[in-house]
Design an enzyme around this catalytic site. Structure first.
Site, PDB file in Angstrom:
ATOM      1  N   ASP A  23      26.579   0.656  41.820  1.00  7.63           N
ATOM      2  CA  ASP A  23      25.549   1.683  42.047  1.00  7.63           C
ATOM      3  C   ASP A  23      24.377   1.368  41.132  1.00  7.63           C
ATOM      4  O   ASP A  23      24.471   0.569  40.199  1.00  7.63           O
ATOM      5  CB  ASP A  23      26.126   3.069  41.736  1.00  7.63           C
ATOM      6  CG  ASP A  23      25.079   4.171  41.898  1.00  7.63           C
ATOM      7  OD1 ASP A  23      24.450   4.239  42.966  1.00  7.63           O
ATOM      8  OD2 ASP A  23      24.863   4.949  40.955  1.00  7.63           O
ATOM      9  N   SER A  24      23.278   2.080  41.367  1.00 13.76           N
ATOM     10  CA  SER A  24      22.093   1.927  40.530  1.00 13.76           C
ATOM     11  C   SER A  24      22.321   2.445  39.100  1.00 13.76           C
ATOM     12  O   SER A  24      21.557   2.113  38.209  1.00 13.76           O
ATOM     13  CB  SER A  24      20.937   2.692  41.160  1.00 13.76           C
ATOM     14  OG  SER A  24      21.312   4.044  41.385  1.00 13.76           O
ATOM     15  N   CYS A  86      25.838   3.172  46.167  1.00 16.58           N
ATOM     16  CA  CYS A  86      24.474   3.688  46.134  1.00 16.58           C
ATOM     17  C   CYS A  86      23.962   3.875  47.567  1.00 16.58           C
ATOM     18  O   CYS A  86      23.929   2.920  48.356  1.00 16.58           O
ATOM     19  CB  CYS A  86      23.589   2.681  45.394  1.00 16.58           C
ATOM     20  SG  CYS A  86      21.896   3.202  45.231  1.00 16.58           S
ATOM     21  N   GLU A 166      21.668  14.821  36.462  1.00 13.54           N
ATOM     22  CA  GLU A 166      21.880  14.065  35.212  1.00 13.54           C
ATOM     23  C   GLU A 166      21.674  14.941  33.981  1.00 13.54           C
ATOM     24  O   GLU A 166      22.281  14.699  32.941  1.00 13.54           O
ATOM     25  CB  GLU A 166      20.967  12.835  35.170  1.00 13.54           C
ATOM     26  CG  GLU A 166      21.366  11.838  36.233  1.00 13.54           C
ATOM     27  CD  GLU A 166      21.020  10.396  35.917  1.00 13.54           C
ATOM     28  OE1 GLU A 166      20.391  10.135  34.875  1.00 13.54           O
ATOM     29  OE2 GLU A 166      21.390   9.531  36.726  1.00 13.54           O
ATOM     30  N   CYS A 198      23.329  11.036  48.754  1.00 17.57           N
ATOM     31  CA  CYS A 198      22.950  10.483  47.449  1.00 17.57           C
ATOM     32  C   CYS A 198      24.134  10.693  46.516  1.00 17.57           C
ATOM     33  O   CYS A 198      24.809  11.727  46.580  1.00 17.57           O
ATOM     34  CB  CYS A 198      21.706  11.203  46.915  1.00 17.57           C
ATOM     35  SG  CYS A 198      21.262  10.730  45.236  1.00 17.57           S
ATOM     36  N   THR A 199      24.348   9.700  45.657  1.00 18.94           N
ATOM     37  CA  THR A 199      25.502   9.746  44.742  1.00 18.94           C
ATOM     38  C   THR A 199      25.530  10.999  43.868  1.00 18.94           C
ATOM     39  O   THR A 199      26.599  11.449  43.469  1.00 18.94           O
ATOM     40  CB  THR A 199      25.446   8.531  43.806  1.00 18.94           C
ATOM     41  OG1 THR A 199      24.123   8.425  43.270  1.00 18.94           O
ATOM     42  CG2 THR A 199      25.833   7.258  44.522  1.00 18.94           C
ATOM     43  N   HIS A 200      24.346  11.525  43.549  1.00 22.20           N
ATOM     44  CA  HIS A 200      24.275  12.633  42.591  1.00 22.20           C
ATOM     45  C   HIS A 200      24.536  14.005  43.209  1.00 22.20           C
ATOM     46  O   HIS A 200      24.852  14.953  42.508  1.00 22.20           O
ATOM     47  CB  HIS A 200      22.891  12.659  41.926  1.00 22.20           C
ATOM     48  CG  HIS A 200      22.659  11.540  40.963  1.00 22.20           C
ATOM     49  ND1 HIS A 200      22.739  10.220  41.327  1.00 22.20           N
ATOM     50  CD2 HIS A 200      22.340  11.559  39.640  1.00 22.20           C
ATOM     51  CE1 HIS A 200      22.476   9.462  40.275  1.00 22.20           C
ATOM     52  NE2 HIS A 200      22.236  10.244  39.237  1.00 22.20           N
TER      53      HIS A 200
HETATM   54  N1  DGL Z   1      22.411   6.107  43.444  1.00 18.79           N
HETATM   55  C1  DGL Z   1      21.204   6.527  44.127  1.00 18.79           C
HETATM   56  C2  DGL Z   1      21.538   6.870  45.574  1.00 18.79           C
HETATM   57  O1  DGL Z   1      22.651   7.219  45.926  1.00 18.79           O
HETATM   58  C3  DGL Z   1      20.561   7.714  43.427  1.00 18.79           C
HETATM   59  C4  DGL Z   1      19.934   7.372  42.093  1.00 18.79           C
HETATM   60  C5  DGL Z   1      18.813   6.349  42.226  1.00 18.79           C
HETATM   61  O2  DGL Z   1      17.734   6.699  42.737  1.00 18.79           O
HETATM   62  O3  DGL Z   1      19.027   5.215  41.843  1.00 18.79           O
HETATM   63  O4  DGL Z   1      20.672   6.781  46.412  1.00 18.79           O
END
Ligand code: DGL
Length: 282
Positions: A23-24, A86, A166, A198-200
């Protein structure tokens, strides 16, 4: 898109090889959590590009370059499958991930989330929320329409959800007000299903569900991809039959001061065996 590879791709892979997930940053730990819950015998090797997060606000060429480098880094761990946790990478760079993976099966969260939404939406009125990059790619829209052409898909970028998650502002009034603002268009469209693209966003699930209303089915792309990993490994007879003797490993490209607090929140426990490695640039 998911690249559920042909059986030839599984040749030479061992059931005790790890599942590689990247992931990012820390967000993909929500995917790790779901995969660990579903597949407790498996060893995970996770890479979070914490030095270069976020990806969701970056240009397409940069996202694709980072995705290639992240995949190359994970390949060194000899995984039996690579999961792009991600959403932004899954939306814009899964072809590059598959190319660099060079025959190792690859799975992305977008196809998994889209499939579950298309299958489960009662009336085909599907909302999708994600980063700017994910939503402007149209990847969820295309994947859902491909599976269910009669579906009506409504998309909305919700960039502030990432920093709110976060910062741990999971039930803060500010989060609630921002959610009401972001989600109002989708509510007006009378969606019956909402994809957390989105992961978050799974961390904000309660406030999001509260705002859209109890009748709306929430699809968590992390849960969806965990199911898909299980199906893939099962079909390939690559599920690890016993608890793995090695612990899971967490690799990051930077160790920010808040890492432990955020990682614990996303993963549900404090990750052990953390290594800091920066991906090689191409
Ligand atoms: N992990 C990213 C996603 O799921 C969210 C965080 C980012 O923007 O890197 O799109």
């Amino acid at each position: 898109m998911t690249n559920l590879s042909t059986p030839k791709s599984f040749e030479g892979l061992q059931s005790d090889a790890p599942i590689g997930i990247f992931d990012s940053g820390v967000g993909g730990l929500t995917v790790v959590r779901r995969i660990m819950e579903r597949l407790p015998n498996e060893r995970i090797v996770y890479f979070g590009d914490t030095a270069r997060v976020p990806y969701g606000t970056k240009s397409v060429p940069t996202i694709r370059k980072y995705a290639a480098e992240d995949t190359a880094l994970l390949l060194k761990e000899s995984p039996k499958v690579i999961v792009a946790a991600c959403n932004t990478v899954s939306a814009l760079a899964l072809d590059i991930v598959a190319q660099v993976a060079n025959g190792i099966p690859t799975i992305g969260v977008v196809a998994a989330g889209a499939r579950l939404a298309a299958e489960r939406s009662p009336r085909g009125r599907i909302g999708v929320i994600g980063t700017e990059a994910t939503i402007s790619s149209g990847a969820y829209y295309d994947a859902i329409k491909h599976l269910k052409p009669t579906a009506n898909v409504f998309s909305k970028a919700c960039p502030l959800f990432v920093p709110l998650a976060e910062e741990g502002l999971l039930s803060h009034l500010a989060t609630r007000l921002i959610a009401e603002d972001y989600l109002s268009e989708l509510i007006t469209q009378e969606i019956d299903t909402l994809v957390l693209g989105c992961t978050h966003y799974p961390l904000l699930r309660n406030v999001i569900a509260d705002v859209v209303g109890k009748s709306v089915l929430i699809i968590d792309s992390a849960e969806a991809v965990a199911l898909e990993v299980e199906l893939l490994l099962c079909a390939a007879r690559l599920l690890n039959p016993n608890v793995h003797h090695l612990p899971s490993k967490f690799i990051v490209s930077d160790l920010p001061t808040k890492f432990n607090r955020i990682a614990e929140c996303f993963l549900g426990f404090l990750p052990q065996h953390i290594e800091v490695i920066f991906p090689d640039s191409h």
